[in-house]
Design a protein around this motif. Structure first.
Motif, short mmCIF file in Angstrom:
data_model
loop_
_atom_site.label_atom_id
_atom_site.label_comp_id
_atom_site.label_asym_id
_atom_site.label_seq_id
_atom_site.Cartn_x
_atom_site.Cartn_y
_atom_site.Cartn_z
N VAL A 46 -4.09 12.43 6.89
CA VAL A 46 -5.32 11.80 6.37
C VAL A 46 -6.43 12.01 7.40
O VAL A 46 -7.59 12.27 7.07
CB VAL A 46 -5.10 10.30 6.09
N THR A 143 -9.73 -4.64 3.56
CA THR A 143 -10.15 -5.58 4.61
C THR A 143 -11.66 -5.70 4.73
O THR A 143 -12.15 -6.74 5.14
CB THR A 143 -9.60 -5.16 5.99
N VAL A 152 -8.67 -8.98 13.91
CA VAL A 152 -7.50 -9.86 13.95
C VAL A 152 -6.40 -9.17 14.76
O VAL A 152 -6.02 -8.04 14.45
CB VAL A 152 -6.98 -10.14 12.52
N SER A 183 -4.92 8.81 -0.93
CA SER A 183 -3.51 9.06 -0.57
C SER A 183 -2.70 7.77 -0.46
O SER A 183 -1.49 7.82 -0.20
CB SER A 183 -3.45 9.83 0.75
N MET A 184 -3.35 6.62 -0.65
CA MET A 184 -2.59 5.36 -0.57
C MET A 184 -1.55 5.27 -1.67
O MET A 184 -1.87 5.51 -2.84
CB MET A 184 -3.53 4.16 -0.76
N PRO A 185 -0.29 4.92 -1.34
CA PRO A 185 0.69 4.68 -2.40
C PRO A 185 0.35 3.42 -3.20
O PRO A 185 -0.49 2.62 -2.78
CB PRO A 185 2.01 4.52 -1.63
N LEU A 188 0.57 -0.18 -1.46
CA LEU A 188 -0.48 -0.41 -0.47
C LEU A 188 -1.83 -0.62 -1.15
O LEU A 188 -2.62 -1.49 -0.76
CB LEU A 188 -0.54 0.79 0.49
N THR A 192 -3.74 -4.14 -0.56
CA THR A 192 -5.06 -4.17 0.07
C THR A 192 -6.13 -4.62 -0.93
O THR A 192 -7.06 -5.34 -0.57
CB THR A 192 -5.41 -2.80 0.71
N HIS A 199 -10.69 -12.17 -0.22
CA HIS A 199 -11.96 -12.33 0.52
C HIS A 199 -13.06 -12.82 -0.41
O HIS A 199 -13.83 -13.71 -0.08
CB HIS A 199 -12.41 -10.99 1.14
N HIS A 276 -0.61 -7.89 5.29
CA HIS A 276 -1.64 -8.91 5.13
C HIS A 276 -2.01 -9.16 3.65
O HIS A 276 -2.10 -10.30 3.20
CB HIS A 276 -2.87 -8.48 5.94
#
Ligand SMILES: NC(=O)c1ccc[n+]([C@@H]2O[C@H](COP(=O)([O-])OP(=O)(O)OC[C@H]3O[C@@H](n4cnc5c(N)ncnc54)[C@H](O)[C@@H]3O)[C@@H](O)[C@H]2O)c1
Ligand SMILES: [Fe+2]
Length: 382
Positions: A46, A143, A152, A183-185, A188, A192, A199, A276
């Motif tokens: 990546v 995030t 954090v 490319s995030m599976p 994830l 996220t 938030h 998280h």
């Protein structure tokens, strides 16, 4: 009291945003980049999307990838040393919250060496100097760290994550390119994305919320409700919607604070290394229920942002119930576990509750809470 808003100096959004990195670097006469990232992003290449651009422009860089998810004090301290050894004069953070948060802590300590123990940065750190210039390139959509004053870090020895809030730690340039996230599976992307939703919802009902932050958070919820399922299926519109939504939520919560969901999620990350976003997503509907009577009309806004028809006509109990149901359904649809069973242990509840009560984010919760009540909330989720 007047409200304050702090954001990046410049941000780029949408497909192709990364093309703007080189002109920005050249215009600022930066000489050598310290690329702060994690091993997975190096392995999956990546990071090459950024290093290819630097290579082509013949710009120098060094890669630092000693960052683990839920980054530790050690990750920060070896990063500070590596930065000094590298001769770099700016940082490019490429990754999720873990890489971007580590970059902020490294940049802050290089500029303010009296905080090299890292732990003294907890809460509102009285740093004097702005961080080494940081360009942030998020590769997850969650995030919002590229636009927040937050970072954090995990204190492994004391078994806790601590939150630092510092306007001096802000990244000057954020480059939010959905192609960096493609490319995030699935898992994830889901986790996220639920972090971003948390938030937006916590930022909407937090004590310091005001019109401008509400506007950002409501729009973020609307985009997440529309985009997260598609993003999990790697559809381009879903990726684009989530890239923007998580940034909007970051713009908002960074300036007004969060609440008890984050306060309770951090101890799970510190104790069990729970991702998280997964921790937040499991806790969110339960804490929404707990906070409902302290949220005024805000849950009506949440239900409306989810596209629920006729929310105007609903009475209070109904729109609150519907808002929580929409959040819980989305979480289920994207495959998030529905309880802490198998994640948290009953014998740890006292420690977890105490730790959550002390967390910086808990102070922003609209309902005053207690160690006992937090313990009960954890228990109800086992
Ligand atoms: N600073 C803030 O404002 C803020 C806000 C919320 C959370 N956080 C913190 O951020 C951290 C979590 O960050 P995160 O959820 O973004 O995940 P992360 O940075 O911890 O990354 C998790 C994993 O995803 C992989 N990954 C990341 N992008 C990828 C991609 N495009 N393709 C394939 N794999 C990829 C990484 O290699 C890593 O193994 C936590 O420590 C949390 O406390 C910070
Ligand atoms: Fe978060």
């Amino acid at each position: 009291m007047a409200n304050r808003i702090i954001l990046n100096a410049i941000s780029y959004h949408g497909k192709g945003a990364i093309e703007h990195i080189i002109p920005e670097v050249k215009q600022r006469f930066f000489k050598k980049a310290f690329i702060c990232t994690d091993p997975g992003l190096v392995e999956h290449k990546v990071i090459n999307k950024i290093t290819d651009l630097l290579d082509e422009a013949e710009l120098a860089y060094e890669i630092y990838s000693n960052v683990k998810p839920n980054p530790t004090i050690e990750n920060v301290q070896t990063g500070v040393q590596a930065f000094k050894d590298s001769g770099a004069d700016y940082i490019i953070a490429v990754g999720g919250g873990s890489s971007m948060d580590t970059a902020k802590a490294v940049g802050i300590i290089v500029a303010n060496p009296e905080f090299s123990d890292v732990v003294s940065l907890e809460g509102l750190a009285p740093t004097r100097n702005p961080t080494v210039p940081i360009i942030t390139v998020p590769t997850t959509a969650g995030t919002g760290s590229e636009v927040t004053a937050y970072y954090v870090i995990t204190d492994v020895e004391r078994g806790r994550k601590f939150v630092c809030v510092d306007a001096n730690a802000m990244s000057i340039i954020a480059v939010v390119d959905p192609d960096m996230m493609s490319s995030m599976p699935r898992g994830l992307t889901a986790a996220t994305g639920m972090d971003a939703l948390t938030h937006a919802i916590e930022g909407l009902i937090t004590k310091s919320a005001w019109d401008m932050s509400d506007m950002l958070h409501i729009k973020a919820i609307e985009l997440i409700a529309k985009s997260l399922r598609g993003a999990v299926n790697n559809e381009p519109e879903g990726r684009e919607g989530m890239a923007l939504a998580q940034y909007l939520a970051g713009m908002g919560f960074s300036n007004v604070g969060l609440g008890l969901v984050h306060g309770m999620a951090h101890p799970l990350g510190a104790t069990y290394d729970t991702p998280h976003g997964v921790a937040n997503a499991i806790i969110l509907p339960t804490v929404m229920r707990y906070n409902a009577d302290y949220s005024g009309e805000k849950y009506r806004e949440i239900a409306r942002a989810f596209g629920v028809p006729d929310v105007e006509k609903m009475h209070q109990e109904e729109y609150r119930r519907v808002a929580i149901e929409c959040v819980a359904q989305l979480s289920k649809d994207v495959g998030i576990p529905q309880s802490l069973h198998g994640i948290a242990k009953e014998e740890d509840l006292d420690f977890l509750a105490e730790s959550a009560f002390q967390d910086v984010c808990t102070a922003g919760n609209p309902r005053e809470t207690s160690v006992y009540e937090i313990r009960e909330l954890y228990k109800s989720l086992l």
